[in-house]
Design a protein around this motif. Sequence first.
Motif, PDB file in Angstrom:
ATOM      1  N   ASP A  18       0.919  -1.252  -0.122  1.00 33.96           N
ATOM      2  CA  ASP A  18      -0.047  -0.080   0.108  1.00 33.96           C
ATOM      3  C   ASP A  18       0.926   1.166  -0.141  1.00 33.96           C
ATOM      4  N   ARG A  19       0.186   2.404  -0.709  1.00 29.84           N
ATOM      5  CA  ARG A  19       1.156   3.351  -0.378  1.00 29.84           C
ATOM      6  C   ARG A  19       0.603   4.216   0.686  1.00 29.84           C
ATOM      7  N   TRP A  20       1.112   5.293   0.891  1.00 29.33           N
ATOM      8  CA  TRP A  20       0.713   5.980   2.427  1.00 29.33           C
ATOM      9  C   TRP A  20      -0.764   6.701   1.975  1.00 29.33           C
ATOM     10  N   GLU A  21      -1.133   6.926   0.688  1.00 33.87           N
ATOM     11  CA  GLU A  21      -2.357   7.657   0.410  1.00 33.87           C
ATOM     12  C   GLU A  21      -3.587   6.494   0.702  1.00 33.87           C
ATOM     13  N   ASP A  22      -3.150   5.337   0.402  1.00 37.00           N
ATOM     14  CA  ASP A  22      -4.292   4.183   0.739  1.00 37.00           C
ATOM     15  C   ASP A  22      -4.403   4.108   2.203  1.00 37.00           C
ATOM     16  N   ARG A  23      -3.405   3.978   2.977  1.00 32.36           N
ATOM     17  CA  ARG A  23      -3.417   3.556   4.362  1.00 32.36           C
ATOM     18  C   ARG A  23      -4.220   4.952   4.964  1.00 32.36           C
ATOM     19  N   ALA A  24      -4.111   6.313   4.663  1.00 30.92           N
ATOM     20  CA  ALA A  24      -4.697   7.452   4.988  1.00 30.92           C
ATOM     21  C   ALA A  24      -6.226   7.173   4.644  1.00 30.92           C
ATOM     22  N   ALA A  25      -6.196   6.957   3.347  1.00 24.23           N
ATOM     23  CA  ALA A  25      -7.778   6.733   2.919  1.00 24.23           C
ATOM     24  C   ALA A  25      -8.674   5.889   3.719  1.00 24.23           C
TER      25      ALA A  25
END
Length: 233
Positions: A211-218
């Motif tokens: 996962d990229r950080w964008e997905d974890r935040a999302a």
Amino acid sequence: MEDSASLKFEDWPNAVAFVPYVGSRYLEGFGGCRVLLLGESHYRKDGWTDDPGLTRPFTRKTFGDMETCERVGGGRFFDELDRLLTGNRTPALSDAAQAWERVAFCNLSQRFAGTAAGHRPSASDFKDGGKILLDAILPILQPEVILVLGRTAWRMFADGERAEQPIFHARHVNSEGRRRRYLEERHVWAPDQGNGVAWMSWVYHPSWNVDRWEDRAAALRHLLECPHDKPMA
């Protein structure tokens, strides 16, 4: 939960080998909800044992400076959690610190996994930790959102039942991940904590290049957007 007095170190049951980190403003909520980040396991130095004198304060010592601007620790795992909480690739330290004030963190395993990141908890470690999480930790923290940091921990905990909530889609799983068939769809579950509504989902471990950080935040924001209109006990 009446007030923060129930979160004092000495009030946690003896069964909790690693007392969770709890931000100073946890009860005020993060995005309107009490949020628990659930990791997998801690690692020890050679010669360390599972003596409660070492384990009980371990999580709080490890994460205790996350809500300050004078951190003594660091590393990729912590950096990725800062990005997850702030929704920013390069968050200001003050913004990350403020986010950490409002969340709690604990690991599923209640035993040291080993001395290096490649060492893994046993299935029984996760099973025993899951029981302690349900019986001793969730009743005190009463989270309304639980984001599990790792698919292994998710599969081992998998408590409750799948909720009728929209599936979270991780839209930035890396290209290698797609060839290896990493999962993009993440279901939302409602853990059986017996004291109100909580929503739970998962991301791949922040130390992995999946996962990229964008997905974890999302993923966290997806859970925050689920309805939380039923009162907690």
